[in-house]
Design a protein around this motif. Structure first.
Motif, PDB file in Angstrom:
ATOM      1  N   TYR A  26       1.057  -0.775  -0.642  1.00 54.31           N
ATOM      2  CA  TYR A  26       0.181   0.373   0.102  1.00 54.31           C
ATOM      3  C   TYR A  26       0.572   1.497  -0.204  1.00 54.31           C
ATOM      4  N   LEU A  27       2.405   1.151   0.029  1.00 50.98           N
ATOM      5  CA  LEU A  27       3.148   1.927  -0.045  1.00 50.98           C
ATOM      6  C   LEU A  27       3.730   2.586  -1.488  1.00 50.98           C
ATOM      7  N   PRO A  28       3.686   3.673  -1.672  1.00 46.55           N
ATOM      8  CA  PRO A  28       4.221   5.033  -0.494  1.00 46.55           C
ATOM      9  C   PRO A  28       2.602   5.910   0.171  1.00 46.55           C
ATOM     10  N   THR A  29       1.541   5.710  -0.043  1.00 46.06           N
ATOM     11  CA  THR A  29       0.395   6.367  -0.024  1.00 46.06           C
ATOM     12  C   THR A  29       0.187   6.199   1.315  1.00 46.06           C
ATOM     13  N   TYR A  30      -0.337   5.014   1.949  1.00 42.96           N
ATOM     14  CA  TYR A  30      -1.116   4.762   2.834  1.00 42.96           C
ATOM     15  C   TYR A  30      -0.263   3.598   3.742  1.00 42.96           C
ATOM     16  N   PHE A  31      -0.414   3.121   4.636  1.00 50.33           N
ATOM     17  CA  PHE A  31       0.475   2.310   5.767  1.00 50.33           C
ATOM     18  C   PHE A  31      -0.159   2.025   6.822  1.00 50.33           C
ATOM     19  N   PRO A  32      -1.488   0.107   6.643  1.00 54.57           N
ATOM     20  CA  PRO A  32      -2.514  -0.016   7.770  1.00 54.57           C
ATOM     21  C   PRO A  32      -1.542  -0.439   9.137  1.00 54.57           C
TER      22      PRO A  32
END
Length: 189
Positions: A149-155
């Motif tokens: 999900y990187l670089p936008t999101y980090f769950p």
């Protein structure tokens, strides 16, 4: 941004569904670098008006490896929960965040923060809303595949003490994922 945050503080969309009344809690700045999307304020946060001002917040700051000053500096972190008000108590913890907030306010807030480098998605509600069909079949699958999900999101999971069963069952999270999150936060800040 100030006008939008003021408008959010005046929001009454779900007033009829909140047992303790309205108290929208969100922080942001046009220069925010990281957005934290959590669930909804808990009772302690509802009463204090300070986001993540509880045991969950203490653990979250440890995971991020930041001080309170760094965390509450809105040029570093915007704090935008899925539901802005305390939803009330359920059988096994707080009720889910109200579904009205994110569709009503998130896009407008995100649009006013052009310098965001990362969005941290805390828990299933945020992950399902933002990752949609790309989210794993459950929280564990989503978090274990954080790199996709990187670089936008980090769950990440919710840092609540109530989550100790998940934490004990998944020690790889604090051993392997948290250090990667800390490196990324340090680079961004």
């Amino acid at each position: 941004m100030d006008a939008l945050l003021h408008e959010i503080k005046q929001c009454t969309i779900c007033a009829d569904h909140l047992p303790l009344g309205l108290h929208p809690i969100a922080t942001a700045h046009p220069d925010s670098k990281i957005i934290i999307v959590g669930q909804a304020p808990g009772l302690k946060v509802h009463n204090s008006g300070i986001p993540w001002n509880d045991a969950s917040g203490k653990r979250l700051r440890t995971w991020l490896n930041v001080t309170e000053d760094q965390f509450y500096n809105t040029k570093n972190f915007a704090i935008i929960p899925m539901g802005f008000c305390y939803p009330g108590k359920g059988k096994s913890g707080d009720l889910p965040p109200r579904p009205e907030c994110a569709p009503q306010w998130h896009a407008a807030l995100f649009d006013k923060m052009p310098n965001v480098k990362l969005v941290i998605l805390i828990g299933n509600y945020a992950q399902k809303y933002y990752l949609k069909a790309e989210a794993g079949s459950n929280l564990t699958e989503t978090v274990s595949n954080f790199e996709s999900y990187l670089p936008t999101y980090f769950p990440i999971p919710h840092p609540s003490p109530r989550n100790r069963f998940w934490m004990s069952k998944n020690p790889w999270f604090e051993a392997s994922v948290v250090p990667e999150l800390q490196k990324l936060i340090k680079t961004i800040l």
